[in-house]
Motif scaffolding. Structure first.
Motif, PDB file in Angstrom:
ATOM      1  N   LEU A  70     182.915 -26.936 124.137  1.00  0.00           N
ATOM      2  CA  LEU A  70     183.414 -25.612 123.774  1.00  0.00           C
ATOM      3  C   LEU A  70     183.011 -24.577 124.826  1.00  0.00           C
ATOM      4  O   LEU A  70     181.914 -24.661 125.402  1.00  0.00           O
ATOM      5  N   PRO A  71     183.845 -23.576 125.074  1.00  0.00           N
ATOM      6  CA  PRO A  71     183.440 -22.485 125.960  1.00  0.00           C
ATOM      7  C   PRO A  71     182.190 -21.795 125.410  1.00  0.00           C
ATOM      8  O   PRO A  71     182.003 -21.712 124.193  1.00  0.00           O
ATOM      9  N   PHE A  72     181.389 -21.275 126.298  1.00  0.00           N
ATOM     10  CA  PHE A  72     180.133 -20.632 125.912  1.00  0.00           C
ATOM     11  C   PHE A  72     180.343 -19.580 124.822  1.00  0.00           C
ATOM     12  O   PHE A  72     179.649 -19.570 123.808  1.00  0.00           O
ATOM     13  N   TYR A  73     181.314 -18.698 125.033  1.00  0.00           N
ATOM     14  CA  TYR A  73     181.497 -17.591 124.081  1.00  0.00           C
ATOM     15  C   TYR A  73     181.887 -18.093 122.703  1.00  0.00           C
ATOM     16  O   TYR A  73     181.473 -17.527 121.684  1.00  0.00           O
ATOM     17  N   GLU A  74     182.662 -19.176 122.662  1.00  0.00           N
ATOM     18  CA  GLU A  74     183.102 -19.689 121.370  1.00  0.00           C
ATOM     19  C   GLU A  74     181.970 -20.409 120.642  1.00  0.00           C
ATOM     20  O   GLU A  74     181.828 -20.302 119.425  1.00  0.00           O
ATOM     21  N   ALA A  75     181.151 -21.146 121.401  1.00  0.00           N
ATOM     22  CA  ALA A  75     180.040 -21.883 120.799  1.00  0.00           C
ATOM     23  C   ALA A  75     178.976 -20.952 120.237  1.00  0.00           C
ATOM     24  O   ALA A  75     178.274 -21.292 119.279  1.00  0.00           O
ATOM     25  N   ARG A 129     181.809 -17.037 130.877  1.00  0.00           N
ATOM     26  CA  ARG A 129     181.916 -17.110 129.413  1.00  0.00           C
ATOM     27  C   ARG A 129     182.781 -18.283 128.960  1.00  0.00           C
ATOM     28  O   ARG A 129     182.685 -18.708 127.809  1.00  0.00           O
ATOM     29  N   ASN A 130     183.601 -18.799 129.862  1.00  0.00           N
ATOM     30  CA  ASN A 130     184.483 -19.917 129.515  1.00  0.00           C
ATOM     31  C   ASN A 130     183.924 -21.284 129.887  1.00  0.00           C
ATOM     32  O   ASN A 130     184.562 -22.309 129.623  1.00  0.00           O
ATOM     33  N   PRO A 155     179.514  -7.932 122.142  1.00  0.00           N
ATOM     34  CA  PRO A 155     178.788  -7.195 123.195  1.00  0.00           C
ATOM     35  C   PRO A 155     177.557  -7.961 123.694  1.00  0.00           C
ATOM     36  O   PRO A 155     177.236  -7.918 124.886  1.00  0.00           O
ATOM     37  N   GLN A 156     176.848  -8.627 122.775  1.00  0.00           N
ATOM     38  CA  GLN A 156     175.677  -9.411 123.183  1.00  0.00           C
ATOM     39  C   GLN A 156     176.094 -10.569 124.092  1.00  0.00           C
ATOM     40  O   GLN A 156     175.411 -10.863 125.082  1.00  0.00           O
ATOM     41  N   ILE A 157     177.200 -11.220 123.760  1.00  0.00           N
ATOM     42  CA  ILE A 157     177.686 -12.330 124.585  1.00  0.00           C
ATOM     43  C   ILE A 157     178.050 -11.829 125.983  1.00  0.00           C
ATOM     44  O   ILE A 157     177.724 -12.473 126.987  1.00  0.00           O
ATOM     45  N   THR A 158     178.693 -10.678 126.063  1.00  0.00           N
ATOM     46  CA  THR A 158     179.046 -10.102 127.364  1.00  0.00           C
ATOM     47  C   THR A 158     177.798  -9.845 128.202  1.00  0.00           C
ATOM     48  O   THR A 158     177.754 -10.141 129.405  1.00  0.00           O
TER      49      THR A 158
END
Length: 279
Positions: free
Chosen positions: A215-220, A241-242, A228-231
């Motif tokens: 899974l992409p990082f942001y989705e996992a 992020r992908n 905002p924290q993920i960014t």
């Protein structure tokens, strides 16, 4: 010692049909790799008739020889003369209670329960300082692979440096096993990113993140962190992020976990997985 893999891991870890290590220079290499001295307590798992036990006794303060086969134990005892620093334990290694003080391991372990042995000796709480194992080469590759997709292996590597030193051909054993083995060193990290007392919480986090390693990082991570924290994390960790969540290294996993403990409400933290009971 490596055993016939036709038995499943629920059976006793020491039984007849052992593949005995017969290469004395290799045994010396194992002991030297472990940097054993008189201040060390060292465990030999699947001691057999003492191929590794006795060389260890020449270097260590105490050697604990774990062996569950009565015939092997009798042979081991018959070879003992003045080696009063050897303690023999007739027990299934998975039932053995680990020492309560720091210890090392040098052992040629059963292929069929390699993961269970690593989980026992590298788990929490663990006082293992250093280890040199001979294990099946396929397992050695899994334990040292990049990227990491198994949360349990990731947890071991958060607190221990695991290195595949070299391949050991089957001709070094009698009788020879059907697959090659490998020498693996395990060294406790002096300054791990995540404190050992947080291992349970880290396991919950890693198990959640690696449910689907591709899974992409942001989705996992979206169930744990806000957008905002993920960014912000993407910038701090210097990742895309992908990119697959399974491509993160130990340092990145550690920093990601610490960010959760500092900036995420506890109710959003993934729960540690329940331990499976061994039958």
């Amino acid at each position: 010692m490596p055993k016939n893999n036709s038995r499943n891991h629920n059976e006793t870890s020491n039984f007849s049909g052992q593949h005995l290590l017969i290469n004395k220079p290799l045994i010396k290499e194992l002991v030297n790799l472990a940097r054993i001295d008189r201040g060390d307590t060292v465990i030999d798992i699947g001691a057999g008739t003492g191929a590794i036990t006795f060389p260890l006794a020449e270097k260590a303060g105490t050697v604990i020889a774990i062996e569950n086969d009565p015939a092997s134990i009798q042979k081991l005892k018959s070879k003992m003369n003045e080696e009063n620093n050897i303690k023999i334990k007739q027990i299934d290694v998975l039932q053995y209670d680990l020492p309560r003080s720091p210890f090392c391991v040098v052992a040629n372990i059963p292929f069929s329960i390699t993961s269970l042995i690593f989980e026992k000796f590298l788990g929490d709480p663990s006082l293992l300082q250093r280890a040199v194992f001979i294990i099946e080469k396929g397992a050695a590759k899994r334990f040292t692979a990049v990227p990491m997709t198994n949360p349990l292996i990731l947890s071991w590597r958060m607190w221990y440096g695991i290195r595949l030193v070299r391949t050991v051909p089957s001709c070094n054993f009698s009788p020879p096993p059907s697959v090659d083995s490998a020498v693996v060193t395990v060294i406790r990290k002096k300054n791990p990113v995540v404190p050992l007392n947080l291992r349970g919480k880290f396991m919950g986090f890693a198990s959640h993140g690696l449910r689907y390693p591709h899974l992409p990082f942001y989705e996992a991570m979206r169930e744990v962190f806000t957008p905002p924290q993920i960014t912000k994390l993407v910038k701090e960790l210097r990742i895309d992020r992908n990119q697959p969540i399974g491509s993160l290294n130990e340092q990145q996993w550690g920093l990601l976990f610490l960010a959760m403990t500092r900036h995420v409400e506890p109710y959003r933290w993934p729960k540690p997985p329940k331990k499976k009971k061994r039958r």
